[in-house]
Write a protein that holds these residues in place. Structure first.
Motif, PDB file in Angstrom:
ATOM      1  N   LYS A  41       0.847  -1.192   0.000  1.00  0.00           N
ATOM      2  CA  LYS A  41       0.000   0.000   0.000  1.00  0.00           C
ATOM      3  C   LYS A  41       0.884   1.244   0.000  1.00  0.00           C
ATOM      4  O   LYS A  41       1.754   1.403   0.871  1.00  0.00           O
ATOM      5  N   ASN A  42       0.667   2.125  -0.978  1.00  0.00           N
ATOM      6  CA  ASN A  42       1.449   3.356  -1.055  1.00  0.00           C
ATOM      7  C   ASN A  42       1.031   4.315   0.038  1.00  0.00           C
ATOM      8  O   ASN A  42      -0.139   4.372   0.422  1.00  0.00           O
ATOM      9  N   ARG A  43       2.018   5.065   0.527  1.00  0.00           N
ATOM     10  CA  ARG A  43       1.724   6.068   1.532  1.00  0.00           C
ATOM     11  C   ARG A  43       2.774   7.162   1.495  1.00  0.00           C
ATOM     12  O   ARG A  43       3.898   6.946   1.056  1.00  0.00           O
ATOM     13  N   GLN A  44       2.360   8.333   1.972  1.00  0.00           N
ATOM     14  CA  GLN A  44       3.290   9.431   2.188  1.00  0.00           C
ATOM     15  C   GLN A  44       3.685   9.415   3.655  1.00  0.00           C
ATOM     16  O   GLN A  44       2.886   9.028   4.512  1.00  0.00           O
ATOM     17  N   TRP A  45       4.877   9.843   3.932  1.00  0.00           N
ATOM     18  CA  TRP A  45       5.357   9.882   5.311  1.00  0.00           C
ATOM     19  C   TRP A  45       6.147  11.169   5.523  1.00  0.00           C
ATOM     20  O   TRP A  45       6.596  11.805   4.564  1.00  0.00           O
ATOM     21  N   LEU A  46       6.299  11.527   6.783  1.00  0.00           N
ATOM     22  CA  LEU A  46       7.200  12.623   7.133  1.00  0.00           C
ATOM     23  C   LEU A  46       7.748  12.393   8.524  1.00  0.00           C
ATOM     24  O   LEU A  46       7.136  11.721   9.344  1.00  0.00           O
ATOM     25  N   HIS A  47       8.933  12.928   8.750  1.00  0.00           N
ATOM     26  CA  HIS A  47       9.555  12.930  10.070  1.00  0.00           C
ATOM     27  C   HIS A  47       9.486  14.363  10.582  1.00  0.00           C
ATOM     28  O   HIS A  47       9.999  15.285   9.939  1.00  0.00           O
TER      29      HIS A  47
END
Length: 140
Positions: A41-47
């Motif tokens: 499943k594609n997803r965007q992430w951020l730290h």
């Protein structure tokens, strides 16, 4: 020594969740962001954090948060210590968030709970004593 470095949180709306945590941690910044695939499943992430601690926020959550009144396995809430609980409350109010629950009254600490945009409960506590015996009372 062991210390907590980060929490990895799955959310439904990355930008709404970021706005909530930016109100809490105004001194933090987005350290990096990108896209990945998690078990197909594609997803965007951020730290989001500083040089030592951060939150990983991942979008594309596809279910409701754990029922806080239920008994499902999982983390019930996360908690953060602050030396300015009124400032945290004011910043969250300015960002459009209201407390979900005031903690138990105690002369040596104050705590309060909010629900983030993904439905996760977050607690804030300010201690009014440096004495562990008073800060960590269990008799009230």
């Amino acid at each position: 020594m062991i210390r907590l470095e980060h929490l990895n949180i799955v959310v439904t709306d990355l930008e709404a969740s970021l706005a909530f945590y930016q109100a809490i941690f105004p001194h933090w910044q987005v350290r990096g962001r990108g896209e990945s695939s998690w078990f197909g499943k594609n997803r965007q992430w951020l730290h989001f954090g500083d040089d030592y601690n951060y939150l990983t926020l991942n979008d594309n959550g596809d279910s409701e948060a754990r029922d806080r009144s239920g008994h499902q396995i999982g983390i019930a809430h996360s908690a953060y210590v602050t030396d300015d609980i009124e400032g945290v409350i004011a910043r969250l109010a300015s960002a459009g968030f209201s407390p979900s629950n005031d903690g138990q009254p105690d002369e040596y600490r104050r705590n309060i709970y909010f629900i983030d945009p993904a439905g996760l409960e977050v607690e804030f506590v300010q201690y009014y004593s440096d004495q562990p015996k008073l800060r960590n009372r269990y008799d009230n």
